[in-house]
Design a protein around this motif. Structure first.
Motif, PDB file in Angstrom:
ATOM      1  N   VAL A  52      56.173  65.897 102.875  1.00  0.00           N
ATOM      2  CA  VAL A  52      56.472  67.098 102.095  1.00  0.00           C
ATOM      3  C   VAL A  52      56.811  68.262 103.021  1.00  0.00           C
ATOM      4  O   VAL A  52      57.818  68.967 102.847  1.00  0.00           O
ATOM      5  CB  VAL A  52      55.281  67.466 101.192  1.00  0.00           C
ATOM      6  CG1 VAL A  52      55.523  68.812 100.522  1.00  0.00           C
ATOM      7  CG2 VAL A  52      55.056  66.387 100.139  1.00  0.00           C
TER       8      VAL A  52
ATOM      9  N   TRP B 259      55.707  66.531  94.769  1.00  0.00           N
ATOM     10  CA  TRP B 259      56.053  67.632  95.663  1.00  0.00           C
ATOM     11  C   TRP B 259      57.137  67.226  96.659  1.00  0.00           C
ATOM     12  O   TRP B 259      58.010  68.031  96.995  1.00  0.00           O
ATOM     13  CB  TRP B 259      54.801  68.100  96.404  1.00  0.00           C
ATOM     14  CG  TRP B 259      53.819  68.832  95.523  1.00  0.00           C
ATOM     15  CD1 TRP B 259      54.027  69.282  94.254  1.00  0.00           C
ATOM     16  CD2 TRP B 259      52.474  69.191  95.870  1.00  0.00           C
ATOM     17  NE1 TRP B 259      52.905  69.895  93.776  1.00  0.00           N
ATOM     18  CE2 TRP B 259      51.930  69.875  94.736  1.00  0.00           C
ATOM     19  CE3 TRP B 259      51.683  69.027  96.999  1.00  0.00           C
ATOM     20  CZ2 TRP B 259      50.623  70.357  94.720  1.00  0.00           C
ATOM     21  CZ3 TRP B 259      50.388  69.523  96.978  1.00  0.00           C
ATOM     22  CH2 TRP B 259      49.863  70.176  95.861  1.00  0.00           C
TER      23      TRP B 259
ATOM     24  N   ARG C 122      60.419  67.469  94.956  1.00  0.00           N
ATOM     25  CA  ARG C 122      60.828  68.861  94.789  1.00  0.00           C
ATOM     26  C   ARG C 122      61.281  69.470  96.112  1.00  0.00           C
ATOM     27  O   ARG C 122      62.166  70.333  96.143  1.00  0.00           O
ATOM     28  CB  ARG C 122      59.665  69.672  94.213  1.00  0.00           C
ATOM     29  CG  ARG C 122      59.324  69.313  92.773  1.00  0.00           C
ATOM     30  CD  ARG C 122      58.116  70.087  92.295  1.00  0.00           C
ATOM     31  NE  ARG C 122      57.691  69.655  90.961  1.00  0.00           N
ATOM     32  CZ  ARG C 122      56.559  70.019  90.377  1.00  0.00           C
ATOM     33  NH1 ARG C 122      55.733  70.834  91.016  1.00  0.00           N
ATOM     34  NH2 ARG C 122      56.261  69.574  89.182  1.00  0.00           N
ATOM     35  N   ALA C 123      60.662  69.046  97.204  1.00  0.00           N
ATOM     36  CA  ALA C 123      61.009  69.599  98.521  1.00  0.00           C
ATOM     37  C   ALA C 123      62.464  69.339  98.867  1.00  0.00           C
ATOM     38  O   ALA C 123      63.086  70.110  99.602  1.00  0.00           O
ATOM     39  CB  ALA C 123      60.092  69.015  99.592  1.00  0.00           C
TER      40      ALA C 123
ATOM     41  N   LEU D 157      57.529  74.208  95.236  1.00  0.00           N
ATOM     42  CA  LEU D 157      56.799  72.945  95.122  1.00  0.00           C
ATOM     43  C   LEU D 157      55.825  72.990  93.956  1.00  0.00           C
ATOM     44  O   LEU D 157      55.637  72.001  93.248  1.00  0.00           O
ATOM     45  CB  LEU D 157      56.011  72.666  96.409  1.00  0.00           C
ATOM     46  CG  LEU D 157      56.779  72.395  97.698  1.00  0.00           C
ATOM     47  CD1 LEU D 157      55.774  72.109  98.822  1.00  0.00           C
ATOM     48  CD2 LEU D 157      57.728  71.228  97.537  1.00  0.00           C
TER      49      LEU D 157
END
Length: 300
Positions: A250, A281, A284-285, A294
């Motif tokens: 992440v 996460w 999303r990163a 995030l």
């Protein structure tokens, strides 16, 4: 003494070499430049000592229109020696198999792709005896596949996308989508593809990102990288190692994309013990514009 018409028809040009160029100019109306000198060379083209000549990959394709030989050459940089070897390969293969050869060059470099796409013309300007026109696959025409569904539809093409575009800001979504798509195919094929991508990632950050992805989703297959991952997992505990790798992934994705990571974000990621949450996460990163996104997507 000349004993046949076959011999006479070519030996006349040994007797008067300039006749050949005059015939080209006056009979065929070919604008061959007037020579300053013509020297007869040895006509024996036999190679007394074997010369090793290998193409990178050779495939035979049977089609409704006939049989073709697909000659695949991997090229890392421009190499003017190929102006001689590529025509040789194609001529030899046609003579041996009597199938039409097709030259395909693949490269990770745009400048090399531009060089390789230039036709190789042997002869003199305006009248070429042999023209070789390679088909080139490279970063300028191989699609950039960042969508998971698109990657799943054609996993090998997604692998090729990662191999040719595995650097710069596009690398993160390409590798992430490919990692997800690899789950949909058989493990043995996926293992080979994992190794192909790992071998082609010259960017150290992209390579580490790829290995983090493979660790995080536990792609424990039969290849050297998988064995390395297994050993790392045994040393720190498989579950603990998986979570630690997910946390690291992440943060690495954000940092590699040039997004600043505040200390509070780093602490929150490192405190997380949920593999499912860390995977969300990580996804999303890949697309976030700032580190706080995030958690903002669902008010986490």
């Amino acid at each position: 003494m000349v004993g046949s018409s076959h011999e006479a028809l070519h030996r006349i040009f040994q007797k008067d070499p300039a006749l050949l160029t005059r015939a080209l100019q006056r009979v065929l109306h070919v604008p061959f430049p007037p020579p300053h000198e013509i020297v007869a060379l040895n006509v024996d083209l036999t190679e007394i000592e074997p010369v090793e000549r290998r193409v990178d990959t050779l495939l035979r394709a049977e089609t409704d229109d006939g049989t073709y030989l697909l000659v695949v050459e991997s090229q890392t940089q421009a190499d003017e020696r190929k102006r001689g070897s590529w025509p040789y390969y194609l001529s030899y293969l046609y003579e041996k198999y009597r199938c039409e050869p097709v030259l395909i060059v693949i490269t990770q470099n745009s400048a090399t792709a531009q060089w390789a796409s230039r036709p190789i013309r042997l002869g003199f300007p305006g009248w070429h005896s042999l023209t070789v026109r390679p088909l080139v696959l490279g970063p300028d025409n191989v699609p950039v596949i960042t969508d998971e569904r698109e990657a799943e539809r054609d996993v090998p093409l997604a692998v090729l996308s990662a191999m040719t575009h595995g650097r710069g800001p596009k690398a993160a979504p390409i590798l992430e989508s490919l990692a997800t798509a690899l789950k949909t195919i058989d493990p043995d094929s996926a293992a080979v593809f994992v190794q192909f991508v790992d071998s082609c990632l010259a960017d150290p950050q992209a390579k580490q990102m790829w290995r983090d992805l493979m660790t995080a989703i536990q792609y424990f297959w039969r290849h050297p990288l998988a064995e390395q991952v297994r050993e790392e997992g045994r040393e720190q505990g498989i579950e603990e190692g998986r979570i630690a790798a997910q946390r690291d992934m992440v943060l690495r994705v954000l940092e590699w994309r040039g997004i600043p990571v505040p200390e509070d974000v780093r602490e929150r990621v490192n405190a997380c013990t949920s593999p499912e949450q860390l995977e969300i996460w990580a996804q999303r990163a890949v697309h976030a514009e700032e580190a706080g996104e995030l958690f903002a997507a669902s008010g986490e």
